[in-house]
Design an enzyme around this catalytic site. Structure first.
Site, PDB file in Angstrom:
ATOM      1  CB  CYS A 140      12.033 -41.361  -8.422  1.00 42.56           C
ATOM      2  SG  CYS A 140      12.890 -42.752  -9.197  1.00 42.56           S
TER       3      CYS A 140
ATOM      4  CB  CYS B 235      13.245 -46.090  -7.387  1.00 41.51           C
ATOM      5  SG  CYS B 235      14.838 -45.676  -8.151  1.00 41.51           S
TER       6      CYS B 235
ATOM      7  CB  CYS C 247      17.878 -44.018  -9.209  1.00 38.16           C
ATOM      8  SG  CYS C 247      16.675 -42.717  -9.528  1.00 38.16           S
TER       9      CYS C 247
ATOM     10  CG  ASP D  20      66.980 -64.844 -35.371  1.00 38.95           C
ATOM     11  OD1 ASP D  20      67.901 -65.680 -35.426  1.00 38.95           O
ATOM     12  OD2 ASP D  20      66.129 -64.807 -34.463  1.00 38.95           O
TER      13      ASP D  20
END
Lengths: 472, 182
Positions: free
Chosen positions: A21, A24, A92, A287
């Site tokens: 595309c 890209c 992509c 404790d």
């Protein structure tokens, strides 16, 4: 106007024909101008096609041609372009095509519905691992196709994730009314990435087609999740009950004792901060049957995924009140929000600082006032304590040297007296008193030459000057 | 202070052993009359091996000459070394594994046994220096050894042991038998 050079032409051509595309293509050409990615994809594609179809000319005329508007050949090219742009990108998978526009930004802003409070935002993106593979596939193909001198250098490549964020961050921020976006590194698909770094091109080609196969459909976005960074709340707690454990006491799924210090403190806090869960820690522990008096013991809670992260001083005070009113077994003070780094100050106290105690002692042989006064004069008594039998099942067997800095006595009757002690952190008081089968030496039995036992123990102070005190 | 119970000023307060340990017994170890052992089992499953009050060593004013943890040529309980939380390296004992041999000045000799299966954590070295501890405080400072049973076996080890009531009735029977005319 795209910042592309003459040498990029063949690459752009190859990438477009491989099925990339427009965005890209920009990435592979190492275009780092963020604005270029924010243009509508169709426009970018147009520009790219225009770029490759023009013969090498003087820049000015090229510019003039583009600005003049579409001509007939441009129109024909435009039709071709439309077909190409509708193909899902081979690299992509459509993420930089349809999945990063205003519609997607709206989806991400579901954060509004969850009513989070925040000033800054980090956009975290998780992409399918196969994208890395497709990326390499195209890179390798470019390498092969173009002469070495204009080989695509992988280091310069803009990552899909980066481009995605360049496009989306602005849209999301705008949608949320101008929240500042913070960039930060996020998780990478380490295994895939590392493997791809090591593999040689030839070997890669044996296992994966180059260029990548044409996908028949684009990526399907999964869900959008929000996770707020943890908030840390600190304070000091008192424990007034002799049958309350610090943490829930559960054996084999069965609760052995009702409630716990951490649950009593956490309940109102989780509610105020609208948090999913918490991690409680404190500067040491006492404790079940020991009270914590005085200024109390420092503690800190990490609140996980809080939907509310800021409380004013007054609201914190109110929260403190709520906790204190909810139970007479505990009390908190100095409640405040602290940083993650502050947690280490608290743990410091566990190992290094002194503690003070009061114990109620029983003696087998009858005693008189004068018999115990010598104890007040004992200073810095060093004990050798073997790991007490009562904790030996979960701690390593060892001998620990601990110092009792000072003691004081208060006679009660012929078989009882109160013993105050100031000791080094990590001293087992009970074992000092009854001797633990002679495994703590010296011990009170030896000092008084009689069997002694401890009936009650209170912590009077935990000498850590953190968190900062908040005046009432 | 809250919850202060009125403790007798006499020596009647429950001791550390009473509060945290359960007493189990093994009588007439290896068929030897009255060589009784008392196993103190803590609520965390750790066991302390001690002599029962009926053991011959504690009778007739005996004096201890020596205590020997070397139970064979290749094995001394003093060499026992455990490391880490999981107590690796401790010698594994079965019910009748000897812990030590005690010799008295009247030349009588007694072997003290493990009584339970488990990992040996430590033996009492204080009694080597001060054998009198064993005579004066057999249930506390004069203990013999500390053993950690396997987690899965922590409940089952008591199946072979006598409860306090069972032991007391055996002891009572002995006294009756002794007083019977032969």
């Amino acid at each position: 106007m795209l910042p592309l050079k003459e040498k990029d032409k063949p690459i752009v051509q190859k990438l477009l024909s491989a099925g990339c595309c427009a965005r890209c293509v920009l990435r592979f050409c190492c275009v780092s101008v963020q604005a270029a990615y924010r243009k509508p994809p169709q426009d970018t594609l147009n520009e790219l096609q225009a770029f490759i179809s023009k013969p090498p000319e003087d820049p000015p005329s090229k510019r003039a041609k583009l600005e003049a508007g579409p001509s007939e050949e441009d129109a024909a090219a435009a039709v071709k372009l439309k077909d190409e742009e509708s193909r899902v990108c081979v690299v992509c998978l459509g993420i930089l095509q349809d999945l990063c526009g205003p519609a997607q930004a709206l989806k991400v802003c579901t954060v509004k519905a969850e009513k989070y409070e925040f000033d800054t935002l980090v956009l975290s993106v998780s992409l399918p691992a196969q994208l890395c593979v497709r990326e390499v596939s195209v890179s390798v193909w470019c390498h092969k196709q173009t002469p070495k001198s204009i080989a695509v250098d992988r280091d310069d490549l803009i990552q899909v994730k980066e481009a995605f964020k360049w496009i989306m961050q602005g849209l999301v921020a705008k949608e949320l009314g101008g929240v500042a976006v913070v960039t930060r590194s996020v998780f990478t698909r380490m295994a895939v990435v590392k493997a791809l770094e090591k593999i040689a091109d030839a070997k890669f080609l044996k296992h994966y087609p180059s260029p990548p196969a044409q996908p028949t459909s684009s990526c399907i976005p999964q869900d959008v999740q929000c996770l707020h960074m943890s908030v840390f709340v600190a304070g000091r707690y008192n424990k007034f009950c002799r049958s309350l454990p610090q943490t829930p006491w559960v054996i084999d799924g069965e609760r052995r004792m009702e409630s716990s210090v951490e649950e009593l403190i956490a309940a109102p806090v989780l509610s105020s901060f609208r948090s999913d869960g918490f991690n409680f820690s404190s500067s040491g522990r006492e404790d079940v049957d020991v009270r914590t008096l005085g200024n109390g013991r420092p503690f800190a809670m990490e609140l996980l995924n809080p939907h509310r992260s800021r409380l004013s001083r007054a609201e914190m005070k109110q929260l403190q009140e709520t906790i204190n009113k909810s139970s007479d077994k505990i009390r908190v003070r100095d409640l405040q929000i602290v940083t993650r780094e502050a947690m280490s100050r608290m743990k410091e106290g566990e190992e290094e600082k002194t503690k003070s105690y009061t114990a109620l002692i029983w003696t087998l042989k009858p005693i008189q006032r004068e018999d115990i006064t010598f104890i007040d004069d004992i200073k810095d008594l060093t004990l050798d304590q073997k790991t007490p039998l009562r904790v030996l099942h979960r701690r390593a067997l060892a001998v620990r040297q601990r110092v009792i800095h000072s003691m004081n006595t208060r006679f009660l009757d012929s078989h009882h007296f109160y013993l105050g002690l100031k000791t080094q952190a990590g001293t087992y008081i009970k074992e000092f008193v009854h001797g633990d089968f002679g495994r703590t030496k010296p011990n009170l039995c030896e000092l008084l030459r009689t069997d002694t036992d401890i009936l009650e123990l209170d912590v009077e102070s935990v000498d850590v000057d953190w968190p900062p005190s908040i005046p009432e | 202070m809250d919850c202060v119970e009125q403790k007798d000023t006499e020596a009647n307060a429950p001791s550390v052993v009473d509060r945290y340990y359960t007493r189990w017994y093994r009588a007439d170890l290896k068929g030897k009359t009255c060589e009784d052992h008392c196993i103190l089992q803590h609520s965390n499953r750790i066991c302390v091996i001690t002599l029962a009050h009926t053991h011959p060593i504690l009778q007739d004013g005996r004096i201890i000459k020596s205590i020997n943890y070397q139970i064979s040529n290749g094995c001394s309980r003093l060499n026992n070394k455990v490391s880490g939380k999981s107590k690796r390296g401790g010698q594994f004992l079965t019910d009748f594994a000897p812990l030590c041999r005690i010799t008295c000045t009247d030349e009588t000799e007694y072997t003290i046994y493990s009584c339970i299966r488990g990992r040996l954590l430590e033996v009492n070295e204080n009694i080597l220096e001060t054998p009198n501890l064993l005579l004066e405080k057999p249930s506390t400072e004069g203990y013999i050894a500390v053993i950690l049973p396997k987690f899965e076996e922590s409940k089952s080890i008591t199946e072979n042991l006598l409860s306090r009531e069972e032991f007391e009735s055996i002891v009572a029977k002995r006294t009756v038998d002794q007083s019977q005319p032969t």
